[in-house]
Design an enzyme around this catalytic site. Sequence first.
Site, PDB file in Angstrom:
ATOM      1  N   THR A   1      -5.922 -11.663  -7.149  1.00 60.42           N
ATOM      2  CA  THR A   1      -6.631 -12.696  -7.915  1.00 60.42           C
ATOM      3  C   THR A   1      -5.994 -14.205  -7.406  1.00 60.42           C
ATOM      4  OG1 THR A   1      -6.269 -11.812  -9.986  1.00 60.42           O
ATOM      5  CG2 THR A   1      -6.574 -13.992 -10.171  1.00 60.42           C
TER       6      THR A   1
ATOM      7  N   ARG B   1       9.938  -0.786  -1.445  1.00 60.31           N
ATOM      8  CA  ARG B   1       9.024   0.323  -1.557  1.00 60.31           C
ATOM      9  C   ARG B   1       7.976   0.439  -0.792  1.00 60.31           C
ATOM     10  NH1 ARG B   1       7.110  -1.399  -7.073  1.00 60.31           N
ATOM     11  NH2 ARG B   1       5.602   0.391  -6.688  1.00 60.31           N
TER      12      ARG B   1
ATOM     13  N   LYS C   1       7.577  -8.054 -14.902  1.00 59.12           N
ATOM     14  CA  LYS C   1       6.981  -9.382 -14.638  1.00 59.12           C
ATOM     15  C   LYS C   1       6.364  -9.907 -16.088  1.00 59.12           C
ATOM     16  CE  LYS C   1       5.220  -7.759 -10.984  1.00 59.12           C
ATOM     17  NZ  LYS C   1       4.777  -7.411  -9.516  1.00 59.12           N
TER      18      LYS C   1
END
Length: 460
Positions: A138, A186, A205
């Site tokens: 986004t 990760r 988050k």
Amino acid sequence: MTIHAIDVILHKRDGLALTDAEIQSFIRALVDRTPEKQFVTDAQIASLLMAIFQHGLDTRELATLTTAMRFSGETFDATPLHTFTIDKHSTGGVGDKTSLLIAPILAAAGLSKPKPGGVPGICVPMISGRSLGHTGGTLDKLETIPGFNTQLNLQQLTSVLKECGAALIGQTPRVVPADRILYALRDHTGTVESPFLICASIMSKKLAESLNALVLDVKVGSGAFMPTYEKSKFLSELMVRTGEASGTRTAALLTSMDEPLGRFSGNWIEVWECVDIMQGKRHPMSADLIELSNILSGWMLHLAGRADTPESGANLSDEILASGEAYQAWLKIIAAQSGDITIFEDPAAFHKPTATRTLTASQDGYLSSMDCKQVGWAVQRLGAGRAKPGDAVSAHAGIEMHAKRGDKLEKDQPLVTIFAEDATLLDEPEHMLQKTLQISTTPPKLQPLIREIVTVNDLT
């Protein structure tokens, strides 16, 4: 008592449940470290991530990890706004641009659709991410708008929310710093797909936004991040359970991602598509995008007390979209975040790729199938996405789909148009799309847009 990182690693490596103190100590150590003081090394963090990947986390461990990450830095306090704070999160897909419609829809609802009985206003502190791999981001879409500032601090966020009811921003360096550290490792250690680590990353988050409610869009299908329906549902259940345990009303919708959502996939072209919709120009290829945006907004309006049911919320969402109120809210948000709103007077004119190519149907028949993940990789290789964090992305690269799965086609009918800012980037994506877009003589069986809904009432 001192807790040593190696002991935490060994406990999880051996399949033992970690104590709250062990988890909290490890998260503090990785956030507090400096070049001079390595309380925990990258190798140790990677080892714990792999141990979690192999053995998972129980409900208590996951809740403790999520909470420790959530409070590893600054958090947003919406209390002074005296509003109902709500957000939406998507696990990522191709052409997934619902946030660009949902934020102004909810902002318009909060400002212009008051409900009697002391129901508070609505604010949407939408903290979004960037594209990585085959999925779009986004923030990359929003940053194609000249001047638009996605990097607001928490004080600026509060100001925009007071003025507009919604804000579209990126994660600040001080919000959930533990997640940035863990996510980067990760990505390099083969542990990205752990549902427990995904849940902790997403929910830490979102919960740091001080939410009253959260709606999750969990993708399923060939373009989804999770490889199977069962794993997508398991992740949904983990996130709903985690959200509810924190006091945030949470609902997850499992939605189909077997083809790009809407008409366009890219960056500016996705903004253009959403602006067209908000201006009342509903292209047939955008029908699924409009439907999903209204369904997700409907759930948000329901949880926020503006609609008695999610279905009536979806109807209200479509009314706001059709009325032009969402577009006015959009302009207000963009201007408040320093964006140039004059660009929306003719958004098609801003689309300036230097190279385009149209692929056509090789035969009569039906568009039957595609590997949507491969379509996403084609978009990425046109320049619209990034292979690794920090890569630049093109504003104007991407694709326009001219058909949806199940559509009847005639030979040589336009199937997809590809855009790039460098003509040399067209060949590989063209080959990828030709290979994956399949035409058959019989129509395919299509999955519903909404596959399943998970709420706290569905958890055992």
